[in-house]
Design an enzyme around this catalytic site. Structure first.
Site, PDB file in Angstrom:
ATOM      1  N   GLU A  91       0.811  -1.216   0.000  1.00 11.78           N
ATOM      2  CA  GLU A  91       0.000   0.000   0.000  1.00 11.78           C
ATOM      3  C   GLU A  91       0.846   1.268   0.000  1.00 11.78           C
ATOM      4  OE1 GLU A  91      -3.096   0.112  -0.420  1.00 11.78           O
ATOM      5  OE2 GLU A  91      -3.962  -1.786   0.235  1.00 11.78           O
ATOM      6  N   GLU A 122       7.935 -21.718   7.751  1.00 10.03           N
ATOM      7  CA  GLU A 122       8.028 -20.851   8.929  1.00 10.03           C
ATOM      8  C   GLU A 122       9.038 -21.369   9.943  1.00 10.03           C
ATOM      9  OE1 GLU A 122       5.006 -21.843  12.408  1.00 10.03           O
ATOM     10  OE2 GLU A 122       3.951 -21.053  10.665  1.00 10.03           O
TER      11      GLU A 122
END
Length: 308
Positions: A91, A122
Site C-alpha cells: 500500500e 516458517e
C-alpha cells in the site's frame, strides 16, 4: 521428549494459544450472539496496542531516521503475519509514492505463501537469512519481524540476522517475554489474550499486527514529509480515482479554484506536492521541484523557505 511434544508444551504456555473453556459451546450459540462476542473481543485490541505506544514510537523514530538516509523498511513473517506485512508494504507506493523496494514484505515460502500454506517454511531461520541476503540488507535498513507467538523461527531468524548485519530491528509479537522481542533492538509485545477460536491468531493477534504496521508505515511517512498536515500530498495518481483525489488534495491544501489547480497539476506532471507549492508560493513547476529537493521533500519546509 520428542520435538512434537516439546512444541506442544511450548504452545501451551503461550497466551495466544490458551484454551477458553467458557467458549466450549460457542458452536451452539445463535449467530448474532457469536457476532457480538467477536465484536467485543475486537474492541479490546486497540487498548492492548495503546499499552505499547512508547515502544512503537521509539521504533518509528529509528525507522524514519534510517529511511531519511535512504534505507528501506522490511517486514518479515510467516503465514498471517507475513501476509499482513506484504499488504502494508504494497500500500505504500500508491499512498506515499515510495520508491520500488523502499518498503518490502518477505514471507516464509515466498510469493506462493500469500495464497497457500507452504509447509515447513516458517520453521526455517536459514530461509529468512537467505531472503534478507537476497535483498542485500545493511546498516541503513530497518527489519521488522512479525509473529503472533513471538517464537516463529523465520521471524526470529530474520531479526537476528538483520541485527548482525547492522540493520535496525523491531520484533512485533502478541505474547509477553517472546524470543522475537528479545532478539530485536525494539521489542513490541501487544498482548491481546486468548483468541475466540483457540490458536486462531489471524483474529485478535492479526488485527493487532495490522494496527501496529499501520502506525509504523504511516507515521514514518509523516516524519519523512510524505504528507502535508493530514493530506496525502505524495499520492501517486495512477488511475482516475486517484487523479480525482489528487485534485481534491490540492484544493484542500490551497483553496484555489479548479482552473488554477488544473494549471498547477499540468505544470508539475500531475504531482500533487509541487502543484501545491506552485499555487501557495507562486513559483513555476521547475522551481517547485528544486525547492522540494532542497527541503528533502518536506512541503512545509519548502513553503517556509519561500516565505509562504
Amino acid at each position: 521428549m520428542t520435538t512434537e511434544h516439546s512444541l506442544r508444551s511450548e504452545l501451551e504456555t503461550l497466551t495466544t494459544e490458551a484454551f477458553r473453556p467458557e467458549l466450549a459451546e460457542i458452536d451452539t450459540m445463535p449467530t448474532l450472539d457469536i457476532a457480538r462476542l467477536m465484536n467485543g473481543e475486537d474492541a479490546g485490541v486497540a487498548a492492548a496496542v495503546a499499552h505499547r505506544l512508547p515502544q512503537i514510537s521509539a521504533a518509528i523514530d529509528g525507522i524514519a531516521a534510517r529511511m531519511a538516509q535512504g534505507g528501506r523498511l522490511v517486514y518479515a513473517g510467516a503465514g498471517t503475519a507475513g501476509r499482513i506485512g506484504i499488504l502494508d508494504a504494497s500500500e505504500c507506493p500508491p499512498t506515499f509514492n515510495t520508491r520500488p523496494g523502499q518498503v518490502v514484505g518477505v514471507i516464509a515460502g515466498g510469493p506462493a505463501a500469500m495464497v497457500t500454506s507452504v509447509e515447513g517454511a516458517e520453521d526455517s531461520a536459514e530461509l529468512a537469512r537467505t531472503d534478507l541476503d537476497t535483498l542485500g540488507i545493511g546498516p541503513a535498513d530497518s527489519v521488522v519481524g512479525v509473529s503472533a507467538s513471538g517464537r516463529t523461527p523465520y521471524a526470529v531468524g530474520a531479526v537476528e540476522h538483520a541485527r548482525a548485519l547492522g540493520a535496525l530491528t523491531v520484533g512485533l509479537s502478541c505474547n509477553a517475554g517472546s524470543a522475537l522481542a528479545a532478539a530485536a533492538e525494539h521489542g513490541i509485545e501487544v498482548v491481546v489474550g486468548p483468541e475466540l477460536l483457540t490458536g486462531s491468531t489471524r483474529l485478535k493477534a492479526g488485527t493487532a499486527q495490522k494496527l501496529v504496521l499501520n502506525m509504523l508505515s504511516t507515521i514514518t511517512m509523516i516524519r519523512l514529509g510524505k504528507t502535508y498536515g493530514n493530506l496525502m500530498v505524495d499520492v501517486r495518481a495512477s488511475n482516475e480515482k486517484l487523479r480525482a483525489r489528487s485534485r481534491r488534495i490540492v484544493a484542500l491544501a490551497t483553496g484555489a479554484p479548479d482552473a488554477e489547480i488544473e494549471a498547477a497539476l499540468t505544470a508539475t506532471d500531475g504531482e500533487v506536492k509541487p502543484a501545491v507549492l506552485v499555487i501557495l508560493a507562486g513559483v513555476d513547476g521547475p522551481t517547485a521541484a528544486r525547492l522540494l529537493e532542497e527541503s528533502g521533500g518536506h512541503l512545509r519546509a519548502a513553503l517556509t523557505a519561500t516565505g509562504g
